[in-house]
Design a protein around this motif. Structure first.
Motif, PDB file in Angstrom:
ATOM      1  N   ARG A 154      41.467  47.491  53.817  1.00 33.81           N
ATOM      2  CA  ARG A 154      40.489  46.064  52.774  1.00 33.81           C
ATOM      3  C   ARG A 154      39.715  44.843  53.520  1.00 33.81           C
ATOM      4  NH1 ARG A 154      42.836  44.466  48.273  1.00 33.81           N
ATOM      5  NH2 ARG A 154      44.062  45.966  48.426  1.00 33.81           N
ATOM      6  N   ASN A 155      40.457  44.845  55.432  1.00 29.25           N
ATOM      7  CA  ASN A 155      39.747  44.055  55.753  1.00 29.25           C
ATOM      8  C   ASN A 155      38.813  44.315  57.060  1.00 29.25           C
ATOM      9  OD1 ASN A 155      40.567  41.291  54.191  1.00 29.25           O
ATOM     10  ND2 ASN A 155      42.921  42.735  55.418  1.00 29.25           N
ATOM     11  N   GLU A 180      33.918  44.153  45.434  1.00 31.80           N
ATOM     12  CA  GLU A 180      35.246  44.348  46.423  1.00 31.80           C
ATOM     13  C   GLU A 180      35.862  45.760  45.799  1.00 31.80           C
ATOM     14  OE1 GLU A 180      38.964  41.700  47.774  1.00 31.80           O
ATOM     15  OE2 GLU A 180      37.658  40.974  46.293  1.00 31.80           O
ATOM     16  N   GLN A 181      36.196  45.756  44.892  1.00 32.26           N
ATOM     17  CA  GLN A 181      37.044  46.584  43.997  1.00 32.26           C
ATOM     18  C   GLN A 181      36.236  47.868  44.628  1.00 32.26           C
ATOM     19  OE1 GLN A 181      38.291  46.040  39.842  1.00 32.26           O
ATOM     20  NE2 GLN A 181      39.822  44.657  40.952  1.00 32.26           N
ATOM     21  N   ILE A 198      36.766  49.063  48.305  1.00 37.67           N
ATOM     22  CA  ILE A 198      37.734  48.933  48.686  1.00 37.67           C
ATOM     23  C   ILE A 198      37.897  50.338  48.371  1.00 37.67           C
ATOM     24  CG2 ILE A 198      40.578  48.802  48.711  1.00 37.67           C
ATOM     25  CD1 ILE A 198      39.673  45.580  48.915  1.00 37.67           C
ATOM     26  N   ILE A 219      30.278  39.928  47.291  1.00 40.94           N
ATOM     27  CA  ILE A 219      30.529  39.987  47.954  1.00 40.94           C
ATOM     28  C   ILE A 219      31.658  38.848  49.198  1.00 40.94           C
ATOM     29  CG2 ILE A 219      30.337  40.422  50.378  1.00 40.94           C
ATOM     30  CD1 ILE A 219      27.121  41.544  50.255  1.00 40.94           C
ATOM     31  N   PRO A 220      33.180  39.249  48.975  1.00 45.68           N
ATOM     32  CA  PRO A 220      33.788  38.740  49.553  1.00 45.68           C
ATOM     33  C   PRO A 220      33.675  37.658  50.730  1.00 45.68           C
ATOM     34  CG  PRO A 220      34.994  39.872  48.706  1.00 45.68           C
ATOM     35  CD  PRO A 220      33.356  41.009  49.617  1.00 45.68           C
ATOM     36  N   TRP A 266      34.482  38.666  53.999  1.00 49.78           N
ATOM     37  CA  TRP A 266      33.791  40.023  54.547  1.00 49.78           C
ATOM     38  C   TRP A 266      32.567  39.147  55.443  1.00 49.78           C
ATOM     39  CZ3 TRP A 266      34.222  44.175  50.301  1.00 49.78           C
ATOM     40  CH2 TRP A 266      35.190  44.635  49.986  1.00 49.78           C
TER      41      TRP A 266
END
Length: 315
Positions: free
Chosen positions: A57-58, A247-248, A251, A280-281, A284
């Motif tokens: 996830r990163n 995001e979900q 991932i 967008i996170p 990221w």
């Protein structure tokens, strides 16, 4: 298939109010983020990803290419090369596109697909900017880089959009099956840019599957997708429609493994256009290669401004 949230719904009222600038930026940065996120687990199976990362996830870099954290690959680099030549020429011109790709290959990129390399090598040898039609050219290499065409032709006629798509795609990939899948991705991005919701994007995906059964995604296994475009889009469509939010979905798609950088890049451009840049996170964007992020942002704005939709007016 990893599904983080089973809800399927339209964007909220706030999402419907997202401006075109945010959607365009979201699409281009989403492509780059998906590329960098997926590259870490490219060529791994879902089981191998779980064993090594749990849930990936990163942006961490590494992977089989031994990338720096946030480094992008050919998906983003070819998109930027295509975008530069479109902006310089004011059109999607096949010879200029082929030359841009040739120049890019000369930089010794960290990764390049076999079909892409073969098409560019043929251009260098013959001067021809179109490979012959071939049923086995239905790889995902033309689709992964199609975002500049989607932005530049926004508001154009269907025939003009299709012609622009083929001009860039046929430099390396010349397959009716791949053309159809790539054109549908362009239309999905453009629908999202115009404020369309998930149901609108699903209609486009289902329309593609009706005409080309190879793209049927419901009831199929989307994990470990290879470079064959129907496999890639099966993974992209399943995760897009089975997860809520940028995001979900991102991932979920990269944890399917396989050609994860490209499935991440394609989903990133669609979901970025759908949900906008703010979805967008930050973690990221913080670790995304700064120069790649800068170029993506500049091109997103410039390509939209030159599109038929805007004709150079301020966004």
């Amino acid at each position: 298939m990893l599904v983080l949230d089973p809800r399927i719904d339209r964007p909220s009222a706030d999402a419907q109010a997202i401006g075109l600038t945010s959607r365009a930026l979201g699409a281009y940065l989403g492509l780059a983020v998906g590329d960098a996120l997926g590259a870490t687990v490219e060529l791994m199976t879902p089981a191998e990803i779980r064993e090594s990362h749990g849930v990936h996830r990163n942006l961490t870099g590494g992977g089989w290419l031994r990338l720096r954290r946030g480094q992008v690959t050919d998906d983003t680099e070819m998109s930027l090369a295509l975008g530069r030549t479109i902006l310089a020429r004011g059109q999607v011109e096949a010879l200029a596109v082929a030359e841009a790709f040739s120049t890019w290959m000369g930089t010794k990129p960290v990764d390049i697909g076999h079909t892409v390399r073969r098409g560019i090598a043929r251009y260098r040898q013959t001067g021809e900017a179109q490979v012959p039609p071939h049923d086995y050219d239905a790889g995902n290499g033309a689709c992964m880089r199609c975002l500049p065409v989607a932005l530049f032709t926004l508001g154009g006629t269907p025939d003009a959009v299709a012609a622009a798509n083929q001009a860039q795609a046929h430099v390396t990939h010349h397959s009716a099956l791949a053309d159809a899948g790539t054109l549908t991705v362009i239309r999905m991005v453009q629908s999202a840019l115009a404020g369309g919701g998930l149901s609108d994007l699903r209609d486009l995906a289902n329309g593609l599957a009706t005409v080309w059964p190879e793209y049927r995604y419901e009831g199929r296994r989307g994990d470990n997708p290879g470079g064959y475009l129907p496999e890639t889009l099966c993974a992209v469509f399943q995760t897009l429609f089975s997860n809520h939010g940028f995001e979900q979905a991102m991932i979920a798609v990269v944890n399917l493994g396989g050609d994860a950088d490209t499935s991440g890049a394609i989903l990133g451009m669609i979901a970025g256009a759908l949900y906008g840049r703010s979805a967008i996170p930050r973690r990221w964007l913080k670790h995304l290669d700064p120069e790649a992020a800068r170029q993506c942002a500049l091109q997103a704005q410039a390509l939209i401004e030159q599109s038929p939709h805007c004709h150079g007016t301020s966004l």
